[in-house]
Write an enzyme that holds these catalytic residues in place. Sequence first.
Site, PDB file in Angstrom:
ATOM      1  N   HIS A  60     -42.702  39.772  68.853  1.00  0.00           N
ATOM      2  CA  HIS A  60     -42.435  40.636  70.009  1.00  0.00           C
ATOM      3  C   HIS A  60     -43.272  41.921  69.979  1.00  0.00           C
ATOM      4  O   HIS A  60     -43.824  42.343  70.994  1.00  0.00           O
ATOM      5  CB  HIS A  60     -40.947  40.981  70.025  1.00  0.00           C
ATOM      6  CG  HIS A  60     -40.562  41.927  71.107  1.00  0.00           C
ATOM      7  ND1 HIS A  60     -40.653  41.603  72.443  1.00  0.00           N
ATOM      8  CD2 HIS A  60     -40.104  43.202  71.059  1.00  0.00           C
ATOM      9  CE1 HIS A  60     -40.252  42.630  73.172  1.00  0.00           C
ATOM     10  NE2 HIS A  60     -39.925  43.615  72.364  1.00  0.00           N
ATOM     11  N   ASP A  61     -43.358  42.567  68.806  1.00  0.00           N
ATOM     12  CA  ASP A  61     -44.078  43.844  68.725  1.00  0.00           C
ATOM     13  C   ASP A  61     -45.584  43.686  68.856  1.00  0.00           C
ATOM     14  O   ASP A  61     -46.315  44.681  68.728  1.00  0.00           O
ATOM     15  CB  ASP A  61     -43.726  44.578  67.425  1.00  0.00           C
ATOM     16  CG  ASP A  61     -42.592  45.584  67.626  1.00  0.00           C
ATOM     17  OD1 ASP A  61     -42.119  45.712  68.764  1.00  0.00           O
ATOM     18  OD2 ASP A  61     -42.196  46.238  66.637  1.00  0.00           O
ATOM     19  N   SER A 108     -41.600  45.253  76.677  1.00  0.00           N
ATOM     20  CA  SER A 108     -40.227  45.188  76.187  1.00  0.00           C
ATOM     21  C   SER A 108     -39.290  45.937  77.152  1.00  0.00           C
ATOM     22  O   SER A 108     -39.293  45.636  78.342  1.00  0.00           O
ATOM     23  CB  SER A 108     -40.175  45.759  74.761  1.00  0.00           C
ATOM     24  OG  SER A 108     -38.950  45.475  74.163  1.00  0.00           O
ATOM     25  N   ASP A 126     -43.017  35.350  70.304  1.00  0.00           N
ATOM     26  CA  ASP A 126     -41.950  36.314  70.621  1.00  0.00           C
ATOM     27  C   ASP A 126     -40.658  35.533  70.889  1.00  0.00           C
ATOM     28  O   ASP A 126     -40.513  34.899  71.923  1.00  0.00           O
ATOM     29  CB  ASP A 126     -42.361  37.132  71.861  1.00  0.00           C
ATOM     30  CG  ASP A 126     -41.359  38.213  72.225  1.00  0.00           C
ATOM     31  OD1 ASP A 126     -40.252  38.235  71.646  1.00  0.00           O
ATOM     32  OD2 ASP A 126     -41.696  39.049  73.084  1.00  0.00           O
ATOM     33  N   ARG A 180     -31.883  49.443  62.327  1.00  0.00           N
ATOM     34  CA  ARG A 180     -33.326  49.227  62.508  1.00  0.00           C
ATOM     35  C   ARG A 180     -33.819  48.036  61.695  1.00  0.00           C
ATOM     36  O   ARG A 180     -34.671  47.270  62.159  1.00  0.00           O
ATOM     37  CB  ARG A 180     -34.094  50.497  62.114  1.00  0.00           C
ATOM     38  CG  ARG A 180     -35.585  50.412  62.332  1.00  0.00           C
ATOM     39  CD  ARG A 180     -35.949  50.183  63.799  1.00  0.00           C
ATOM     40  NE  ARG A 180     -37.366  50.422  64.061  1.00  0.00           N
ATOM     41  CZ  ARG A 180     -37.927  50.383  65.248  1.00  0.00           C
ATOM     42  NH1 ARG A 180     -37.193  50.110  66.314  1.00  0.00           N
ATOM     43  NH2 ARG A 180     -39.207  50.622  65.405  1.00  0.00           N
TER      44      ARG A 180
HETATM   45  C1  LIG Z   1     -42.841  56.800  68.057  1.00  0.00           C
HETATM   46  C2  LIG Z   1     -43.117  55.334  67.880  1.00  0.00           C
HETATM   47  O1  LIG Z   1     -43.409  54.860  66.828  1.00  0.00           O
HETATM   48  S1  LIG Z   1     -42.992  54.368  69.235  1.00  0.00           S
HETATM   49  C3  LIG Z   1     -41.945  53.067  68.866  1.00  0.00           C
HETATM   50  C4  LIG Z   1     -42.593  51.839  69.019  1.00  0.00           C
HETATM   51  N1  LIG Z   1     -43.180  51.556  67.762  1.00  0.00           N
HETATM   52  C5  LIG Z   1     -42.505  50.763  66.965  1.00  0.00           C
HETATM   53  O2  LIG Z   1     -41.445  50.299  67.244  1.00  0.00           O
HETATM   54  C6  LIG Z   1     -43.228  50.475  65.692  1.00  0.00           C
HETATM   55  C7  LIG Z   1     -42.324  49.723  64.816  1.00  0.00           C
HETATM   56  N2  LIG Z   1     -42.865  48.472  64.583  1.00  0.00           N
HETATM   57  C8  LIG Z   1     -43.712  48.292  63.568  1.00  0.00           C
HETATM   58  O3  LIG Z   1     -44.081  49.161  62.794  1.00  0.00           O
HETATM   59  C9  LIG Z   1     -44.138  46.909  63.443  1.00  0.00           C
HETATM   60  O4  LIG Z   1     -44.081  46.603  62.097  1.00  0.00           O
HETATM   61  C10 LIG Z   1     -45.446  46.604  63.984  1.00  0.00           C
HETATM   62  C11 LIG Z   1     -45.399  45.124  64.190  1.00  0.00           C
HETATM   63  C12 LIG Z   1     -45.737  47.254  65.319  1.00  0.00           C
HETATM   64  C13 LIG Z   1     -46.539  47.080  63.014  1.00  0.00           C
HETATM   65  O5  LIG Z   1     -47.240  46.049  62.506  1.00  0.00           O
HETATM   66  P1  LIG Z   1     -48.339  46.257  61.399  1.00  0.00           P
HETATM   67  O6  LIG Z   1     -49.388  47.230  61.844  1.00  0.00           O
HETATM   68  O7  LIG Z   1     -48.759  44.891  61.035  1.00  0.00           O
HETATM   69  O8  LIG Z   1     -47.585  46.982  60.206  1.00  0.00           O
HETATM   70  P2  LIG Z   1     -46.510  46.384  59.231  1.00  0.00           P
HETATM   71  O9  LIG Z   1     -45.412  45.704  59.957  1.00  0.00           O
HETATM   72  O10 LIG Z   1     -47.202  45.581  58.177  1.00  0.00           O
HETATM   73  O11 LIG Z   1     -45.918  47.691  58.561  1.00  0.00           O
HETATM   74  C14 LIG Z   1     -46.729  48.553  57.817  1.00  0.00           C
HETATM   75  C15 LIG Z   1     -45.840  49.488  57.048  1.00  0.00           C
HETATM   76  O12 LIG Z   1     -45.004  48.737  56.135  1.00  0.00           O
HETATM   77  C16 LIG Z   1     -45.225  49.218  54.815  1.00  0.00           C
HETATM   78  N3  LIG Z   1     -45.097  48.097  53.916  1.00  0.00           N
HETATM   79  C17 LIG Z   1     -45.816  46.959  53.908  1.00  0.00           C
HETATM   80  N4  LIG Z   1     -45.412  46.176  52.875  1.00  0.00           N
HETATM   81  C18 LIG Z   1     -44.427  46.826  52.262  1.00  0.00           C
HETATM   82  C19 LIG Z   1     -43.620  46.527  51.130  1.00  0.00           C
HETATM   83  N5  LIG Z   1     -43.736  45.385  50.447  1.00  0.00           N
HETATM   84  N6  LIG Z   1     -42.689  47.446  50.749  1.00  0.00           N
HETATM   85  C20 LIG Z   1     -42.554  48.603  51.426  1.00  0.00           C
HETATM   86  N7  LIG Z   1     -43.298  48.944  52.506  1.00  0.00           N
HETATM   87  C21 LIG Z   1     -44.224  48.054  52.905  1.00  0.00           C
HETATM   88  C22 LIG Z   1     -46.631  49.758  54.843  1.00  0.00           C
HETATM   89  O13 LIG Z   1     -46.835  50.671  53.769  1.00  0.00           O
HETATM   90  C23 LIG Z   1     -46.649  50.447  56.189  1.00  0.00           C
HETATM   91  O14 LIG Z   1     -45.920  51.640  56.092  1.00  0.00           O
HETATM   92  P3  LIG Z   1     -46.225  52.883  57.087  1.00  0.00           P
HETATM   93  O15 LIG Z   1     -46.066  52.336  58.494  1.00  0.00           O
HETATM   94  O16 LIG Z   1     -45.196  53.889  56.722  1.00  0.00           O
HETATM   95  O17 LIG Z   1     -47.626  53.289  56.784  1.00  0.00           O
HETATM   96  N1  LIG Z   2     -40.354  47.946  68.376  1.00  0.00           N
HETATM   97  C1  LIG Z   2     -40.280  48.459  69.712  1.00  0.00           C
HETATM   98  C2  LIG Z   2     -39.891  47.419  70.702  1.00  0.00           C
HETATM   99  C3  LIG Z   2     -38.433  47.092  70.654  1.00  0.00           C
HETATM  100  O1  LIG Z   2     -38.092  46.310  71.767  1.00  0.00           O
HETATM  101  C4  LIG Z   2     -39.399  49.665  69.755  1.00  0.00           C
HETATM  102  O2  LIG Z   2     -38.754  49.961  68.768  1.00  0.00           O
HETATM  103  O3  LIG Z   2     -39.358  50.347  70.777  1.00  0.00           O
END
Ligand SMILES: CC(=O)SCCNC(=O)CCNC(=O)[C@H](O)C(C)(C)COP(=O)(O)OP(=O)(O)OC[C@H]1O[C@@H](n2cnc3c(N)ncnc32)[C@H](O)[C@@H]1OP(=O)(O)O
Ligand SMILES: N[C@@H](CCO)C(=O)O
Length: 395
Positions: free
Chosen positions: A367-368, A168, A334, A238
């Site tokens: 994308h993620d 990304s 993506d 977000r």
């Molecule tokens: C410091 C850093 O994090 S670095 C930054 C880069 N990281 C990110 O940007 C991460 C943000 N992105 C995500 O979290 C993305 O969702 C993904 C795609 C990477 C994760 O995918 P997955 O592992 O499949 O997780 P998913 O998208 O299902 O999300 C799970 C979360 O949603 C919550 N959730 C799932 N269903 C529900 C619902 N119906 N209501 C409320 N919360 C829910 C889960 O409890 C879980 O919470 P938690 O993360 O606090 O434990």
């Molecule tokens: N979800 C990732 C990728 C965004 O491009 C982030 O928040 O950094």
Amino acid sequence: MSEGEQMRASFPEMARKQADHPDDSLVVDFGPDQPLRLDSGLDFAPLRIAYTTAGRLNADRSNAILVCHALTGDQHVTNVHPVTGRAGWWDVMVGPGRPIDTERFFVICPNVIGSCMGSSGPASTNPTTGRPYGLDFPVVTIADMVRAQAMLLDGLGIATLFAVIGGSMGGMLVQQWAAAYPSRVFSALCIASASRHSAQNIAFHEVGRQAIMADPDWHGGQYIEAGTRPTKGLAVARMAAHITYLSEGALQRKFGRNLQDRAARTFTFDADFQIESYLRHQGLSFVDRFDANSYLYVTRAMDYFDLASDHGGSLATAFRGTATRFCIASFTSDWLFPTSDSRQIVHALNAAGARVSFVEIDTDKGHDAFLLDIPELFDIVRGFIGAASRARGIA
Ligand SMILES: CC(=O)SCCNC(=O)CCNC(=O)[C@H](O)C(C)(C)COP(=O)(O)OP(=O)(O)OC[C@H]1O[C@@H](n2cnc3c(N)ncnc32)[C@H](O)[C@@H]1OP(=O)(O)O
Ligand SMILES: N[C@@H](CCO)C(=O)O
């Protein structure tokens, strides 16, 4: 001896633990005598860069891998995150025996400037006023972020990187590294990225920025002094962005039209649907770990990224004559950084006569996907690093 202690022992004059932000980060400070020249024409100083390392630098300093994080990532690539208490954002990819193997390679991950996990950003103190910069922090670009990272590597005595890797926005930094410092980058792996931010992507970022700036707790960017935080605006930003990190197929598969904790509609504006509840959760958990002004600055840096326009309108010119080995990877679902964006990079690299491989990975995770446990992605990273390390003569 921990990795951080090893680094401090190797470079005692450069690296030190961050006293005001106790975690596994190291920091390096550049004073007024070493300003960072910004694309805007300003000389920025003092400059702080927070970073983490994992693994050991070998004797000839040839095994360093720079990992570049995405928009809201940070230096905590594999170590436990100090705010969330969770594993690092690429713990599945980086570590002993992992595709980016810290038993063989020395991994450096800096927090980009403009962000909020220790490197200079809008929440840092402006030495001129003694107050947080807020919007007085200069607008920075991807090239500025890379120039700052090059200063860090100079300080660490690392002339050439075995690899620069990122997804990304991290992939934008990878391309900028390869274009700006071709002799310093032996190999480059760019995942789910683009050589310029599209109109649609700028549009989504603008929605997020407007949500933040419309929050009464934003206070023109001086919310730290006002004792508030624009959490509502940041959470909405977000939520909107998070939709773009997923795919329609995955949303349908995971949530569909399922109701949350209820057998029937409530005829209110509560989160009736699971997808609403999920997005609210993603928005609320994000504000605990990210600063609203940093969101403005880092999204702006991505919007400004256009590598071809920095090279007379020709992306191939950006890479002309390069000896760097490239791998470009994209995901079928993506729609934020679609495969066509990656192909554009590949075509430019081909036109420049560069060594490049390209893979499109079939997944519905959007994308993620680059952050997730995707075995095909792991195989690609392992294969690319393995071939490059044989070519480089790294045991
Ligand atoms: C410091 C850093 O994090 S670095 C930054 C880069 N990281 C990110 O940007 C991460 C943000 N992105 C995500 O979290 C993305 O969702 C993904 C795609 C990477 C994760 O995918 P997955 O592992 O499949 O997780 P998913 O998208 O299902 O999300 C799970 C979360 O949603 C919550 N959730 C799932 N269903 C529900 C619902 N119906 N209501 C409320 N919360 C829910 C889960 O409890 C879980 O919470 P938690 O993360 O606090 O434990
Ligand atoms: N979800 C990732 C990728 C965004 O491009 C982030 O928040 O950094």
